[in-house]
Design an enzyme around this catalytic site. Structure first.
Site, PDB file in Angstrom:
ATOM      1  N   TYR A 190      27.187 -16.720 -23.563  1.00  0.00           N
ATOM      2  CA  TYR A 190      26.693 -18.054 -23.229  1.00  0.00           C
ATOM      3  C   TYR A 190      27.585 -19.189 -23.715  1.00  0.00           C
ATOM      4  CZ  TYR A 190      22.394 -15.695 -21.922  1.00  0.00           C
ATOM      5  OH  TYR A 190      21.475 -14.878 -21.321  1.00  0.00           O
ATOM      6  N   HIS A 218      13.632 -14.574 -13.046  1.00  0.00           N
ATOM      7  CA  HIS A 218      13.548 -13.214 -12.512  1.00  0.00           C
ATOM      8  C   HIS A 218      12.139 -12.634 -12.549  1.00  0.00           C
ATOM      9  CE1 HIS A 218      17.723 -13.963 -13.219  1.00  0.00           C
ATOM     10  NE2 HIS A 218      17.512 -14.005 -14.513  1.00  0.00           N
ATOM     11  N   ASP A 225       6.128 -21.275  -7.466  1.00  0.00           N
ATOM     12  CA  ASP A 225       5.022 -21.931  -6.761  1.00  0.00           C
ATOM     13  C   ASP A 225       4.839 -23.371  -7.237  1.00  0.00           C
ATOM     14  OD1 ASP A 225       4.509 -19.679  -5.258  1.00  0.00           O
ATOM     15  OD2 ASP A 225       2.747 -19.063  -6.427  1.00  0.00           O
ATOM     16  N   HIS A 271      22.138 -21.932 -14.007  1.00  0.00           N
ATOM     17  CA  HIS A 271      22.258 -20.859 -14.998  1.00  0.00           C
ATOM     18  C   HIS A 271      23.623 -20.985 -15.661  1.00  0.00           C
ATOM     19  CE1 HIS A 271      18.643 -18.736 -13.706  1.00  0.00           C
ATOM     20  NE2 HIS A 271      19.004 -19.072 -12.476  1.00  0.00           N
ATOM     21  N   VAL A 272      23.660 -20.831 -16.963  1.00  0.00           N
ATOM     22  CA  VAL A 272      24.905 -20.937 -17.712  1.00  0.00           C
ATOM     23  C   VAL A 272      25.853 -19.802 -17.339  1.00  0.00           C
ATOM     24  CG1 VAL A 272      25.907 -20.876 -20.043  1.00  0.00           C
ATOM     25  CG2 VAL A 272      23.805 -22.183 -19.619  1.00  0.00           C
ATOM     26  N   THR A 273      25.326 -18.593 -17.210  1.00  0.00           N
ATOM     27  CA  THR A 273      26.160 -17.430 -16.887  1.00  0.00           C
ATOM     28  C   THR A 273      26.108 -17.126 -15.394  1.00  0.00           C
ATOM     29  OG1 THR A 273      24.399 -15.791 -17.187  1.00  0.00           O
ATOM     30  CG2 THR A 273      25.686 -16.391 -19.151  1.00  0.00           C
ATOM     31  N   ARG A 283      18.856  -9.351 -12.872  1.00  0.00           N
ATOM     32  CA  ARG A 283      19.152 -10.784 -12.890  1.00  0.00           C
ATOM     33  C   ARG A 283      19.685 -11.299 -11.549  1.00  0.00           C
ATOM     34  NH1 ARG A 283      18.874 -12.484 -18.275  1.00  0.00           N
ATOM     35  NH2 ARG A 283      19.265 -10.795 -19.774  1.00  0.00           N
TER      36      ARG A 283
END
EC number: 4.2.1.10
Length: 150
Positions: free
Chosen positions: A27, A84, A91, A104-106, A115
């Protein structure tokens, strides 16, 4: 910033409060505060205010999304692992009908198979993954552009 500025809501899900500490080889060393400051600066440069919330609790994120319906122009969200697993979070995003950017960082597609699917992606206008903390700035830029088109 004045209350007259249109607002962007920045949400961060579980474990993102540990950015910079948690698995830095994956990260990076930037913190959640770094990400929030970057997003805040980008928003301010575009004439928007930004409100940030991090929670390790799904219900708190959902409640904040519902509140945003009448107070914010759009949402940037890093749902963390809830991407996930949470149909409820997706919703909630759909229910408020605010343009939303998932970040998302990664690069989730270079990670475990589970993922590779995000329930939120189908509710989001765009998804930014793998750019590290810089993805927060990109997400705000993208949201600002979408809002300008409306």
């Amino acid at each position: 910033m004045t209350d007259a500025l249109p607002r962007i809501l920045l949400l961060n899900g579980p474990n993102l409060n540990a950015l910079g500490l948690r698995e830095p080889e994956l990260y990076g060393r930037h913190t959640l505060d770094d990400a929030e400051q970057l997003a805040q600066g980008r928003a301010a440069s575009a004439g928007f205010g930004l409100d940030a919330l991090q929670s390790n609790h799904e219900g708190a994120l959902i409640d904040r999304i519902h509140q945003a319906r009448t107070t914010h122009a759009g949402i940037v969200i890093n749902p963390g692992g809830l991407a996930h697993t949470s149909v409820a979070l997706a919703d909630a995003i759909r229910s408020v009908a605010l343009p939303t950017i998932e970040v998302h960082v990664t690069n989730v597609y270079r990670r475990e198979e589970f993922r590779h699917h995000s329930y939120l992606s189908a509710a989001a206008e765009a998804v930014i993954a793998g750019a590290g903390v810089a993805g927060y700035g990109l997400a705000v830029d993208c949201l600002v552009e979408l809002l300008a088109e409306k």
